[in-house]
Write an enzyme that holds these catalytic residues in place. Structure first.
Site, short mmCIF file in Angstrom:
data_model
loop_
_atom_site.label_atom_id
_atom_site.label_comp_id
_atom_site.label_asym_id
_atom_site.label_seq_id
_atom_site.Cartn_x
_atom_site.Cartn_y
_atom_site.Cartn_z
N HIS A 39 71.18 42.26 35.74
CA HIS A 39 70.27 42.98 36.64
C HIS A 39 70.72 44.43 36.75
CE1 HIS A 39 73.44 41.80 39.48
NE2 HIS A 39 72.92 42.57 40.42
N HIS A 92 67.49 38.09 44.15
CA HIS A 92 68.42 39.19 44.49
C HIS A 92 67.77 40.52 44.10
CE1 HIS A 92 72.25 41.27 44.95
NE2 HIS A 92 72.21 41.67 43.70
N ASP A 140 74.27 38.07 40.19
CA ASP A 140 74.35 37.99 41.64
C ASP A 140 73.28 37.07 42.24
OD1 ASP A 140 76.38 39.82 41.42
OD2 ASP A 140 75.33 41.46 42.42
N HIS A 191 71.67 46.58 39.05
CA HIS A 191 72.60 47.20 40.01
C HIS A 191 73.77 47.89 39.30
CE1 HIS A 191 71.12 44.61 43.61
NE2 HIS A 191 70.42 45.70 43.45
N ASP A 210 76.86 48.23 39.90
CA ASP A 210 78.13 47.53 39.69
C ASP A 210 78.04 46.51 38.55
OD1 ASP A 210 76.49 45.98 41.56
OD2 ASP A 210 78.23 44.71 41.91
N HIS A 211 76.87 46.45 37.89
CA HIS A 211 76.71 45.54 36.74
C HIS A 211 76.35 46.29 35.45
CE1 HIS A 211 76.80 41.79 39.20
NE2 HIS A 211 76.61 42.71 40.13
#
Ligand code: ZN
Ligand code: FE
Length: 256
Positions: free
Chosen positions: A55, A113, A130, A57, A59-60
């Site tokens: 996804h 999410h 997540d 985000h 942090d990914h």
């Protein structure tokens, strides 16, 4: 069957970047930061061969750009313009093959999410970002409780021995909440003990398995009488359908 080696690389506070690897090559799942991945590749003398994103985000996906400067490799991810580096956008049921490991992963769309969240499933492993956490689920940033419920049920339908590689080390906090929902669930009691030991030695609590999640994770157990009773008590109203139960315990967890 000889399963592929999957190693954790830690990033930020509690993220895991999963590295699918053999003696020569590495593919990385959700590299939020390039630096620890590059350090791992150097230390292990591995060549990067692919990036998988679940996804959008930061942090990914935040490390995609730097990794691509280091090696020109395919980037597999969701249909989402918020990840500009994706070279192949994937939909439900599509498959990717990583010839370096002689493995294929199939794609499941699991919104909740985020609205375009996907997971990769193959070789007895699930990379679910997540959406599903060990004994928990992601926050509903872009999705509805109905979507999260369907996504989690889709994952619950995978074989019980599927190993679950999620994006964060949240297990102890999730277990603490799950025990507030179902204090008498024996799987939770033994899992908490095990997870405390692992964290005490600074080991990951992951992967979990789909079987264990079905026995322990309240967000996969919204149809269980003990979970709906706890949710009803928390809400002060009788909740029967699993989606309302999920909505209630997700809210409860947000303020736990
Ligand atoms: Zn996320
Ligand atoms: Fe995350």
């Amino acid at each position: 069957m000889n399963r592929l080696d999957i190693a954790p690389v830690r990033a930020f506070q509690d993220n895991y970047i999963w590295v699918i690897r053999n003696a020569e090559y590495a593919a990385v799942v959700d590299p939020g930061d390039a630096q620890p991945v590059i350090a791992y590749l150097h230390a292990e003398k591995l060549k990067l061969c692919a990036i998988l994103n679940t996804h959008h985000h930061a942090d990914h996906v935040g490390g995609n750009d730097d990794l691509l400067r280091h090696a020109q490799v395919p980037v597999y991810g969701p249909y989402d313009e918020r990840v500009p580096t994706i070279s192949r956008q994937l939909r439900e049921g599509e498959r990717i093959s990583l010839p370096e490991f002689d493995v294929e992963y199939s794609v499941l769309e699991i919104p909740g999410h985020t609205r375009t969240h996907i997971s990769f499933h193959g070789d007895g492993a699930l990379f679910c970002g997540d959406t599903l956490f060990a004994c928990g689920c992601g926050r509903l940033f872009e999705g509805t409780p109905q979507q999260m419920h369907s996504s989690l049920q889709k994952l619950a339908a995978l074989p019980d021995d599927t190993r679950v590689y999620c994006g964060h080390e949240y297990t102890l906090a999730n277990l603490r909440f799950a025990l507030a929902v179902e204090p008498a669930n024996p799987e939770l009691i033994s899992w908490e003990q095990e997870a405390r030991e692992q964290r005490g030695r600074n080991h990951p609590t992951l992967p979990s398995t789909i079987g264990r999640e079905k026995r322990a994770n309240p967000f996969l157990r919204c149809n269980q009488p003990a979970v709906s009773a706890a949710a009803s008590k928390h809400a002060g109203a009788t909740l029967t359908d699993p989606v309302s139960v999920l909505a209630t315990i997700r809210d409860w967890k947000n303020n736990f």
